[in-house]
Design a protein around this motif. Structure first.
Motif, PDB file in Angstrom:
ATOM      1  N   GLY A  71       0.811  -1.210   0.000  1.00 28.82           N
ATOM      2  CA  GLY A  71       0.000   0.000   0.000  1.00 28.82           C
ATOM      3  C   GLY A  71       0.840   1.254   0.000  1.00 28.82           C
ATOM      4  O   GLY A  71       2.082   1.205  -0.098  1.00 28.82           O
ATOM      5  N   HIS A  72       0.181   2.407   0.127  1.00 28.90           N
ATOM      6  CA  HIS A  72       0.884   3.683   0.070  1.00 28.90           C
ATOM      7  C   HIS A  72       0.086   4.766   0.784  1.00 28.90           C
ATOM      8  O   HIS A  72      -1.116   4.630   1.013  1.00 28.90           O
ATOM      9  CB  HIS A  72       1.100   4.095  -1.395  1.00 28.90           C
ATOM     10  N   GLN A  73       0.771   5.824   1.110  1.00 29.59           N
ATOM     11  CA  GLN A  73       0.119   6.978   1.705  1.00 29.59           C
ATOM     12  C   GLN A  73      -0.536   7.813   0.603  1.00 29.59           C
ATOM     13  O   GLN A  73       0.038   8.012  -0.461  1.00 29.59           O
ATOM     14  CB  GLN A  73       1.139   7.843   2.454  1.00 29.59           C
ATOM     15  N   ALA A  74      -1.743   8.309   0.856  1.00 31.38           N
ATOM     16  CA  ALA A  74      -2.456   9.119  -0.122  1.00 31.38           C
ATOM     17  C   ALA A  74      -3.269  10.177   0.604  1.00 31.38           C
ATOM     18  O   ALA A  74      -3.576  10.054   1.798  1.00 31.38           O
ATOM     19  CB  ALA A  74      -3.367   8.239  -0.983  1.00 31.38           C
ATOM     20  N   ILE A  75      -3.603  11.243  -0.124  1.00 25.04           N
ATOM     21  CA  ILE A  75      -4.451  12.293   0.426  1.00 25.04           C
ATOM     22  C   ILE A  75      -5.903  11.922   0.157  1.00 25.04           C
ATOM     23  O   ILE A  75      -6.337  11.818  -0.995  1.00 25.04           O
ATOM     24  CB  ILE A  75      -4.132  13.662  -0.200  1.00 25.04           C
ATOM     25  N   VAL A  76      -6.644  11.690   1.222  1.00 25.25           N
ATOM     26  CA  VAL A  76      -8.057  11.312   1.115  1.00 25.25           C
ATOM     27  C   VAL A  76      -8.876  12.286   1.951  1.00 25.25           C
ATOM     28  O   VAL A  76      -8.709  12.348   3.176  1.00 25.25           O
ATOM     29  CB  VAL A  76      -8.291   9.865   1.590  1.00 25.25           C
ATOM     30  N   GLY A  77      -9.757  13.047   1.290  1.00 25.71           N
ATOM     31  CA  GLY A  77     -10.575  14.011   2.017  1.00 25.71           C
ATOM     32  C   GLY A  77      -9.761  15.059   2.743  1.00 25.71           C
ATOM     33  O   GLY A  77     -10.134  15.501   3.833  1.00 25.71           O
ATOM     34  N   GLY A  78      -8.630  15.430   2.162  1.00 24.30           N
ATOM     35  CA  GLY A  78      -7.789  16.453   2.769  1.00 24.30           C
ATOM     36  C   GLY A  78      -6.862  15.941   3.842  1.00 24.30           C
ATOM     37  O   GLY A  78      -6.095  16.714   4.418  1.00 24.30           O
ATOM     38  N   GLN A  79      -6.903  14.655   4.122  1.00 24.57           N
ATOM     39  CA  GLN A  79      -6.049  14.072   5.148  1.00 24.57           C
ATOM     40  C   GLN A  79      -5.180  12.966   4.561  1.00 24.57           C
ATOM     41  O   GLN A  79      -5.575  12.289   3.602  1.00 24.57           O
ATOM     42  CB  GLN A  79      -6.891  13.502   6.294  1.00 24.57           C
ATOM     43  N   THR A  80      -4.008  12.806   5.143  1.00 19.74           N
ATOM     44  CA  THR A  80      -3.121  11.728   4.713  1.00 19.74           C
ATOM     45  C   THR A  80      -3.615  10.409   5.296  1.00 19.74           C
ATOM     46  O   THR A  80      -3.839  10.300   6.504  1.00 19.74           O
ATOM     47  CB  THR A  80      -1.679  11.996   5.169  1.00 19.74           C
ATOM     48  N   LYS A  81      -3.776   9.437   4.436  1.00 15.70           N
ATOM     49  CA  LYS A  81      -4.298   8.141   4.858  1.00 15.70           C
ATOM     50  C   LYS A  81      -3.536   7.035   4.157  1.00 15.70           C
ATOM     51  O   LYS A  81      -3.138   7.181   3.003  1.00 15.70           O
ATOM     52  CB  LYS A  81      -5.791   8.048   4.510  1.00 15.70           C
ATOM     53  N   PHE A  82      -3.319   5.932   4.860  1.00 20.42           N
ATOM     54  CA  PHE A  82      -2.675   4.776   4.241  1.00 20.42           C
ATOM     55  C   PHE A  82      -3.721   3.974   3.469  1.00 20.42           C
ATOM     56  O   PHE A  82      -4.743   3.575   4.027  1.00 20.42           O
ATOM     57  CB  PHE A  82      -2.003   3.884   5.288  1.00 20.42           C
ATOM     58  N   VAL A  83      -3.460   3.757   2.181  1.00 18.15           N
ATOM     59  CA  VAL A  83      -4.382   3.019   1.320  1.00 18.15           C
ATOM     60  C   VAL A  83      -3.815   1.621   1.088  1.00 18.15           C
ATOM     61  O   VAL A  83      -2.675   1.470   0.633  1.00 18.15           O
ATOM     62  CB  VAL A  83      -4.579   3.737  -0.029  1.00 18.15           C
ATOM     63  N   HIS A  84      -4.589   0.619   1.414  1.00 16.22           N
ATOM     64  CA  HIS A  84      -4.138  -0.767   1.249  1.00 16.22           C
ATOM     65  C   HIS A  84      -3.874  -1.098  -0.212  1.00 16.22           C
ATOM     66  O   HIS A  84      -4.643  -0.723  -1.096  1.00 16.22           O
ATOM     67  CB  HIS A  84      -5.176  -1.746   1.797  1.00 16.22           C
ATOM     68  N   GLY A  85      -2.797  -1.826  -0.436  1.00 12.49           N
ATOM     69  CA  GLY A  85      -2.500  -2.356  -1.750  1.00 12.49           C
ATOM     70  C   GLY A  85      -3.178  -3.703  -1.955  1.00 12.49           C
ATOM     71  O   GLY A  85      -3.939  -4.180  -1.098  1.00 12.49           O
ATOM     72  N   PRO A  86      -2.894  -4.357  -3.079  1.00 14.87           N
ATOM     73  CA  PRO A  86      -3.592  -5.609  -3.392  1.00 14.87           C
ATOM     74  C   PRO A  86      -3.318  -6.744  -2.420  1.00 14.87           C
ATOM     75  O   PRO A  86      -4.196  -7.573  -2.181  1.00 14.87           O
ATOM     76  CB  PRO A  86      -3.108  -5.956  -4.804  1.00 14.87           C
ATOM     77  N   LEU A  87      -2.127  -6.789  -1.821  1.00 19.00           N
ATOM     78  CA  LEU A  87      -1.814  -7.902  -0.917  1.00 19.00           C
ATOM     79  C   LEU A  87      -2.690  -7.900   0.330  1.00 19.00           C
ATOM     80  O   LEU A  87      -3.344  -8.919   0.624  1.00 19.00           O
ATOM     81  CB  LEU A  87      -0.327  -7.887  -0.554  1.00 19.00           C
ATOM     82  N   PRO A  88      -2.766  -6.823   1.098  1.00 15.73           N
ATOM     83  CA  PRO A  88      -3.638  -6.860   2.281  1.00 15.73           C
ATOM     84  C   PRO A  88      -5.112  -6.987   1.937  1.00 15.73           C
ATOM     85  O   PRO A  88      -5.872  -7.608   2.688  1.00 15.73           O
ATOM     86  CB  PRO A  88      -3.334  -5.540   2.995  1.00 15.73           C
ATOM     87  N   VAL A  89      -5.540  -6.410   0.802  1.00  7.92           N
ATOM     88  CA  VAL A  89      -6.939  -6.540   0.404  1.00  7.92           C
ATOM     89  C   VAL A  89      -7.282  -8.008   0.153  1.00  7.92           C
ATOM     90  O   VAL A  89      -8.297  -8.535   0.649  1.00  7.92           O
ATOM     91  CB  VAL A  89      -7.236  -5.691  -0.858  1.00  7.92           C
ATOM     92  N   CYS A  90      -6.422  -8.686  -0.603  1.00  9.23           N
ATOM     93  CA  CYS A  90      -6.692 -10.092  -0.934  1.00  9.23           C
ATOM     94  C   CYS A  90      -6.568 -10.994   0.286  1.00  9.23           C
ATOM     95  O   CYS A  90      -7.361 -11.928   0.461  1.00  9.23           O
ATOM     96  CB  CYS A  90      -5.749 -10.557  -2.042  1.00  9.23           C
ATOM     97  N   MET A  91      -5.581 -10.711   1.140  1.00 13.73           N
ATOM     98  CA  MET A  91      -5.415 -11.517   2.350  1.00 13.73           C
ATOM     99  C   MET A  91      -6.603 -11.360   3.283  1.00 13.73           C
ATOM    100  O   MET A  91      -7.053 -12.327   3.905  1.00 13.73           O
ATOM    101  CB  MET A  91      -4.124 -11.111   3.072  1.00 13.73           C
TER     102      MET A  91
END
Length: 316
Positions: A103-123
């Motif tokens: 995953g990676h850090q991204a700006i979501v709704g004006g705040q920095t949030k960690f967005v899950h990548g495919p590995l944690p989503v699938c697991m």
């Protein structure tokens, strides 16, 4: 949540015993379920391998090796599509890192949030993860999967999450090699030798180009207006191109591109679409495949076709 699927009915395998079933997902509405191709024809032996792994991976991941255009990814996604198994595909290359899977850090709704990548989503959800071209990236980065394949949880330092793999989580890898380098010379500048400890966590199958009778059944379905003699010659041309691409035992590839079943289907369909053109078969071949070749190779491809078709070449 889960459902048993008849192997005979679900995969059009009349020789399969009627009592043979495999467990998949009951929900057929998940947007991550691969798009089904009703014209897809399964190789019985490869299907058996995929289904056995889907039913019980026994702590393994699955490695699917084979040449470009042989349908390594499609045999996985078409199998999983019929089992309603949500799937995420992730292409690997030399700039990829293990962190990209996490995953990676991204700006979501004006705040920095960690967005899950495919590995944690699938697991987390029990989805299938397909890593394509796994032998084209940094050999050390994929080693990050070793602990996951051993049954350890995924730890995400950015969020302090500890993610244990769902019982339905499956990991597939596709590659042009079997992970130990390229002996053929076809991919000498791009194939990497991977870590033996990483490879030891896989079961392996090899996928080659489809047999002529299977490709003929596909062309008959997608382009029934093309006469059988023309379809059979198209398949002969495709296999001659593939032989020149693969070369002999000592390598020596004479063509830098090959014709996949997808390109073969496109050729047949465009032959119907351009039926009014002079030499519609050749006209369609250019647009389906050969126009992306270098001039000398394009000429060689059309000479192969002319030799195979003979008098039919200019007549269609």
């Amino acid at each position: 949540m889960f459902k048993n699927f008849s192997v005979r009915d679900t995969f059009d395998q009349p020789k399969a015993p009627p009592q043979f079933t495999v467990e998949g997902f009951a929900d057929d509405t998940n947007p991550l379920i691969p798009k089904r191709d009703d014209l897809y024809v399964f190789d019985r032996i490869k299907l058996r391998d995929i289904l056995a792994f889907a039913a019980d991976p026994m702590g393994d991941a699955m490695w699917i090796g084979g040449p470009y255009g042989a349908g390594k990814t499609s045999i996985v996604t078409q199998t999983l599509s019929r089992l309603n198994w949500p799937t995420m595909c992730f292409s690997w290359h030399k700039r990829r890192e293990f962190a990209d899977l996490v995953g990676h850090q991204a700006i979501v709704g004006g705040q920095t949030k960690f967005v899950h990548g495919p590995l944690p989503v699938c697991m987390t959800h029990g989805y299938a993860l397909v890593i394509n071209e796994a032998d084209r990236g940094d050999a050390g980065e994929l080693v990050g999967l070793n602990d996951i394949l051993e049954g350890s949880p995924l730890v995400i330092p950015e969020t302090n999450e500890v993610i244990h793999a769902h019982p339905k989580f499956r990991l597939f890898v596709t590659a042009n090699s079997m992970g130990s380098g390229d002996a053929s010379g076809l991919y000498a500048t791009s194939i990497q030798v991977l870590d033996p400890a990483f490879l030891d966590r896989f079961r392996f199958i090899s996928v080659g180009y489809l047999e002529p009778d299977i490709e003929e059944s596909i062309l008959e379905r997608v382009a029934p207006k093309v006469p059988q003699a023309i379809r059979e010659n198209m398949i002969k041309v495709a296999n001659d191109i593939r032989r020149l691409f693969l070369g002999g035992e000592d390598g020596g590839s004479e063509l830098s591109l090959t014709m996949s079943t997808r390109s073969l289907v496109r050729w047949a369909r465009l032959t119907v679409a351009f039926k009014g053109a002079p030499n519609a078969v050749g006209f369609a071949l250019e647009r389906a495949f050969s126009n992306r070749a270098e001039p000398e190779q394009r000429q060689a491809i059309h000479q192969i076709a002319a030799d195979v078709f003979g008098d039919l070449w200019e007549a269609n």
